[in-house]
Scaffold this motif. Structure first.
Motif, PDB file in Angstrom:
ATOM      1  N   ASP A   1      41.183  24.117 -24.781  1.00  0.00           N
ATOM      2  CA  ASP A   1      41.528  25.517 -24.525  1.00  0.00           C
ATOM      3  C   ASP A   1      40.792  26.326 -25.579  1.00  0.00           C
ATOM      4  O   ASP A   1      41.241  26.429 -26.727  1.00  0.00           O
ATOM      5  CB  ASP A   1      43.039  25.737 -24.615  1.00  0.00           C
ATOM      6  N   GLU A   2      39.622  26.847 -25.205  1.00  0.00           N
ATOM      7  CA  GLU A   2      38.773  27.517 -26.191  1.00  0.00           C
ATOM      8  C   GLU A   2      39.341  28.841 -26.676  1.00  0.00           C
ATOM      9  O   GLU A   2      38.812  29.423 -27.622  1.00  0.00           O
ATOM     10  CB  GLU A   2      37.371  27.717 -25.612  1.00  0.00           C
ATOM     11  N   ARG A   3      40.438  29.295 -26.081  1.00  0.00           N
ATOM     12  CA  ARG A   3      41.121  30.466 -26.629  1.00  0.00           C
ATOM     13  C   ARG A   3      41.680  30.146 -28.010  1.00  0.00           C
ATOM     14  O   ARG A   3      41.951  31.044 -28.807  1.00  0.00           O
ATOM     15  CB  ARG A   3      42.239  30.922 -25.693  1.00  0.00           C
ATOM     16  N   ARG A   4      41.866  28.838 -28.298  1.00  0.00           N
ATOM     17  CA  ARG A   4      42.379  28.407 -29.602  1.00  0.00           C
ATOM     18  C   ARG A   4      41.255  28.086 -30.587  1.00  0.00           C
ATOM     19  O   ARG A   4      41.536  27.701 -31.729  1.00  0.00           O
ATOM     20  CB  ARG A   4      43.284  27.187 -29.422  1.00  0.00           C
ATOM     21  N   ASP A   5      40.015  28.180 -30.147  1.00  0.00           N
ATOM     22  CA  ASP A   5      38.883  27.946 -31.045  1.00  0.00           C
ATOM     23  C   ASP A   5      38.647  29.223 -31.853  1.00  0.00           C
ATOM     24  O   ASP A   5      38.281  30.256 -31.292  1.00  0.00           O
ATOM     25  CB  ASP A   5      37.637  27.597 -30.226  1.00  0.00           C
ATOM     26  N   PRO A   6      38.836  29.198 -33.184  1.00  0.00           N
ATOM     27  CA  PRO A   6      38.738  30.438 -33.970  1.00  0.00           C
ATOM     28  C   PRO A   6      37.391  31.130 -33.836  1.00  0.00           C
ATOM     29  O   PRO A   6      37.336  32.367 -33.739  1.00  0.00           O
ATOM     30  CB  PRO A   6      38.982  29.955 -35.407  1.00  0.00           C
ATOM     31  N   GLU A   7      36.295  30.378 -33.822  1.00  0.00           N
ATOM     32  CA  GLU A   7      34.965  30.998 -33.730  1.00  0.00           C
ATOM     33  C   GLU A   7      34.682  31.529 -32.328  1.00  0.00           C
ATOM     34  O   GLU A   7      34.301  32.690 -32.156  1.00  0.00           O
ATOM     35  CB  GLU A   7      33.887  29.980 -34.128  1.00  0.00           C
ATOM     36  N   LYS A   8      34.843  30.692 -31.317  1.00  0.00           N
ATOM     37  CA  LYS A   8      34.511  31.109 -29.960  1.00  0.00           C
ATOM     38  C   LYS A   8      35.405  32.258 -29.490  1.00  0.00           C
ATOM     39  O   LYS A   8      34.952  33.170 -28.803  1.00  0.00           O
ATOM     40  CB  LYS A   8      34.613  29.923 -29.002  1.00  0.00           C
ATOM     41  N   SER A   9      36.683  32.217 -29.864  1.00  0.00           N
ATOM     42  CA  SER A   9      37.578  33.297 -29.441  1.00  0.00           C
ATOM     43  C   SER A   9      37.261  34.598 -30.167  1.00  0.00           C
ATOM     44  O   SER A   9      37.441  35.692 -29.611  1.00  0.00           O
ATOM     45  CB  SER A   9      39.040  32.904 -29.676  1.00  0.00           C
ATOM     46  N   THR A  10      36.762  34.518 -31.420  1.00  0.00           N
ATOM     47  CA  THR A  10      36.379  35.734 -32.139  1.00  0.00           C
ATOM     48  C   THR A  10      35.155  36.370 -31.491  1.00  0.00           C
ATOM     49  O   THR A  10      35.076  37.598 -31.345  1.00  0.00           O
ATOM     50  CB  THR A  10      36.101  35.424 -33.620  1.00  0.00           C
ATOM     51  N   VAL A  11      34.190  35.540 -31.087  1.00  0.00           N
ATOM     52  CA  VAL A  11      33.020  36.064 -30.369  1.00  0.00           C
ATOM     53  C   VAL A  11      33.465  36.748 -29.071  1.00  0.00           C
ATOM     54  O   VAL A  11      33.023  37.853 -28.745  1.00  0.00           O
ATOM     55  CB  VAL A  11      32.012  34.931 -30.062  1.00  0.00           C
ATOM     56  N   ALA A  12      34.366  36.090 -28.334  1.00  0.00           N
ATOM     57  CA  ALA A  12      34.851  36.669 -27.079  1.00  0.00           C
ATOM     58  C   ALA A  12      35.603  37.970 -27.325  1.00  0.00           C
ATOM     59  O   ALA A  12      35.431  38.954 -26.591  1.00  0.00           O
ATOM     60  CB  ALA A  12      35.751  35.664 -26.360  1.00  0.00           C
ATOM     61  N   ALA A  13      36.453  38.004 -28.369  1.00  0.00           N
ATOM     62  CA  ALA A  13      37.209  39.223 -28.686  1.00  0.00           C
ATOM     63  C   ALA A  13      36.268  40.356 -29.074  1.00  0.00           C
ATOM     64  O   ALA A  13      36.473  41.517 -28.674  1.00  0.00           O
ATOM     65  CB  ALA A  13      38.199  38.946 -29.813  1.00  0.00           C
ATOM     66  N   ALA A  14      35.237  40.042 -29.856  1.00  0.00           N
ATOM     67  CA  ALA A  14      34.281  41.072 -30.267  1.00  0.00           C
ATOM     68  C   ALA A  14      33.596  41.695 -29.046  1.00  0.00           C
ATOM     69  O   ALA A  14      33.447  42.923 -28.957  1.00  0.00           O
ATOM     70  CB  ALA A  14      33.243  40.470 -31.211  1.00  0.00           C
ATOM     71  N   ARG A  15      33.206  40.871 -28.099  1.00  0.00           N
ATOM     72  CA  ARG A  15      32.508  41.386 -26.913  1.00  0.00           C
ATOM     73  C   ARG A  15      33.464  42.153 -25.997  1.00  0.00           C
ATOM     74  O   ARG A  15      33.073  43.151 -25.381  1.00  0.00           O
ATOM     75  CB  ARG A  15      31.830  40.220 -26.186  1.00  0.00           C
ATOM     76  N   HIS A  16      34.701  41.676 -25.925  1.00  0.00           N
ATOM     77  CA  HIS A  16      35.707  42.395 -25.134  1.00  0.00           C
ATOM     78  C   HIS A  16      35.967  43.775 -25.736  1.00  0.00           C
ATOM     79  O   HIS A  16      36.013  44.789 -25.023  1.00  0.00           O
ATOM     80  CB  HIS A  16      36.982  41.564 -25.088  1.00  0.00           C
ATOM     81  N   LEU A  17      36.128  43.818 -27.064  1.00  0.00           N
ATOM     82  CA  LEU A  17      36.390  45.093 -27.731  1.00  0.00           C
ATOM     83  C   LEU A  17      35.188  46.031 -27.629  1.00  0.00           C
ATOM     84  O   LEU A  17      35.348  47.255 -27.506  1.00  0.00           O
ATOM     85  CB  LEU A  17      36.759  44.843 -29.197  1.00  0.00           C
ATOM     86  N   LYS A  18      33.992  45.470 -27.680  1.00  0.00           N
ATOM     87  CA  LYS A  18      32.803  46.310 -27.522  1.00  0.00           C
ATOM     88  C   LYS A  18      32.779  46.934 -26.129  1.00  0.00           C
ATOM     89  O   LYS A  18      32.467  48.127 -25.971  1.00  0.00           O
ATOM     90  CB  LYS A  18      31.541  45.478 -27.749  1.00  0.00           C
TER      91      LYS A  18
END
Length: 541
Positions: free
Chosen positions: A123-140
């Protein structure tokens, strides 16, 4: 611009100043003084929430340097890290009632939109790095849509559709004005989201100013990344790296099982262990990645007999060896016998139990379906988690794992059920507290009743002077004793009572009745919940 976070920023992450790469996207306004919407959250974090916020600050040392690096790469303001603080306290294992997961609390659909995979292994939502990249792009994307960070945050919390409708409904693009007008439309959680984030940022920037002294920040997370080929037990990876199993698990929170996926996978190892790991891993035989031994098949053996011998489900044995359990075993071939899973993963083997599907018919209850298939209601709920709610309805498809062979029953019962665990915890709490419970701030009767495996009615009966319309923090409540005093106040005082559970609205025919023998600790509430009927109907029957 982020200032400090208690000095936990990585030396390798420069601190941009105004006019640097943040000039393209405006920074997030974090005021020096709190307004009347922010101040209550500062007060909360300084008092009732201080212990929790201290943990958040301590954990920030582990993850914030990595998050800052990613935000810089994505050309976004550093202050965005505070969203992870209020979403999860920087906890990659966080799981909400709404089923949001990870440090950035992604729902499944949103995570998938930004490339986060979820399957039986990860569950890559629990991967600190991959989820941070996803959150950054979502917020952008949210900022590009609203051109306002506060509205972007509200959209992150409530969803873009909700905020878009609020803008049209209240004819404003100002978050503060919208949150004042949005009573009954915007949830309190969304209206408080921005004030809470600002309060968290103000404290995290200057923790000592707000009374957070001597914070023990965790060390920044550091690791080596190695690509492995073929499914491997995490305990084998730990042995090859010369570290503990827990070290591998903690660095790879996205892994849901005790093994890696059955394809190539990039695994994180403690910093500095890569060379030792590669040497030891290259020396492994292919079967040693998953197994503790090999078994040479003898004449007449099949997967069922081997499953019984090694106390593992036949389907699991077959999968580890990349064959079908339906195929006949050839004499003389070597099979990998995998290690027993760690105790905390025992229930994961349920996935390899033979499966059948049942269509709910009119008049069915979970109790009747469970009885018909020789399993418990709690097991059915466990196998259908997320698909069975408070009620079932005709036509609904329910997954049932058949009991199978005796060795499977031994595996399935090796770990106590959730209900058994609660019952044991309740008994331990009763002994520790001497038969009383001191009410804490925020507790409800439902929580206390659940903790001690009793009913709300029983607590009220035992404490007529202490329980009124509201619970008073500090009040001492009498608890039902583990011996002698029944938790079921409405039941007749017989050593064993048969409760009739009848199809609602149908004649009471013999086939329509299930008999339940009341066990110690049962209440009408727990019995009604087990059979999906009401307490009122139980009393009537």
């Amino acid at each position: 611009m982020l200032v400090g976070l208690g000095g936990c920023a990585s030396p390798g992450v420069s601190r941009p100043v105004a006019g640097d790469h943040f000039s393209e996207i405006p920074d997030i306004p974090i005021p020096e003084t709190a307004n009347d919407r922010v101040q209550p959250w500062i007060d909360y974090f300084q008092t009732r929430g201080k212990e929790r916020f201290t943990r958040y600050l301590e954990r920030s040392g582990k993850y914030v340097p990595m998050m800052l690096r990613i935000l810089k790469q994505e050309r976004l303001p550093e202050n965005l890290v505070y969203l992870s603080m209020i979403e999860s306290g920087f906890n990659p294992h966080a799981y909400s009632r709404a089923r949001a997961v990870g440090a950035w609390q992604f729902m499944y659909q949103t995570g998938a939109r930004y490339g986060l995979k979820v399957n039986e292994y990860v569950d890559e939502r629990r991967d600190p790095e991959k989820s941070t990249v996803a959150a950054a792009r979502h917020l952008k994307d949210l900022f590009d849509h609203y051109n306002d960070w506060y509205l972007a945050f509200a959209g992150y919390n409530a969803g873009e559709g909700k905020i878009n409708r609020a803008i049209r409904k209240y004819k404003t693009e100002d978050f503060w004005e919208m949150s004042q007008k949005g009573n009954g439309y915007l949830r309190p959680e969304t209206k408080n989201y921005v004030p809470k984030m600002i309060a968290a940022a103000m404290i995290a920037k200057h923790p000592k100013k707000y009374g957070f002294d001597d914070i023990q920040y965790e060390d920044p997370i550091e690791f080596d990344v190695i690509k492995i080929h073929g499914q491997t037990d995490l305990r084998v990876l730990a042995q090859c790296a010369g570290v503990a199993f827990e070290d591998i698990r903690n660095l790879n929170p996205e892994l849901l099982l005790w093994v890696t996926p059955d394809s190539s996978y990039e695994i994180k190892l403690p910093k500095g262990t890569a060379d030792q790991f590669q040497t030891n891993y290259a020396a492994l035989e292919s079967w040693q990645k998953m197994g503790e031994k090999q078994h040479i098949v003898q004449k007449g053996e099949d997967y069922e007999s081997l499953a019984k011998e090694y106390k593992l489900p036949s389907q699991y044995l077959a999968k580890v060896n990349h064959v079908s359990a339906k195929n006949n075993l050839k004499e003389g071939i070597a099979l990998t016998i995998p290690m027993q899973p760690p105790s905390e993963y025992k229930n994961a083997l349920l996935a390899y139990q033979p499966v059948q599907y049942y269509r709910v018919r009119h008049g069915d209850t979970l109790g009747r379906i469970a009885s018909r298939h020789g399993v418990s209601v709690s097991k059915i709920r466990q196998w259908n988690q997320g698909h069975i709610g408070k009620y079932i309805y005709p036509g609904q498809k329910i997954t049932i794992h058949s009991k199978g062979s005796s060795e499977w029953q031994e595996i399935a019962s090796a770990r106590p059920s959730k209900k058994q665990g609660r019952a044991e915890a309740a008994q331990a709490s009763l002994q520790k507290n001497g038969g009383t419970h001191t009410v804490r701030s925020g507790e409800s009767l439902w929580l206390i009743a659940r903790k001690y495996e009793t009913s709300i009615q029983e607590l009220k009966r035992l404490n007529p002077g202490e329980i009124g319309r509201y619970l008073r923090p500090g009040a001492k409540l009498r608890l039902p004793s583990s011996e002698g005093e029944s938790h079921v106040t409405e039941a007749p005082s017989k050593s064993e009572v048969e409760e009739k559970v009848v199809k609602k609205g149908l004649p009471q025919k013999k086939d329509d009745v299930v008999y339940h023998s009341v066990n110690s600790g049962d209440s009408l509430w727990t019995i009604s919940r087990q059979y999906n009927v009401s307490i009122k109907d139980l009393k009537k029957w």
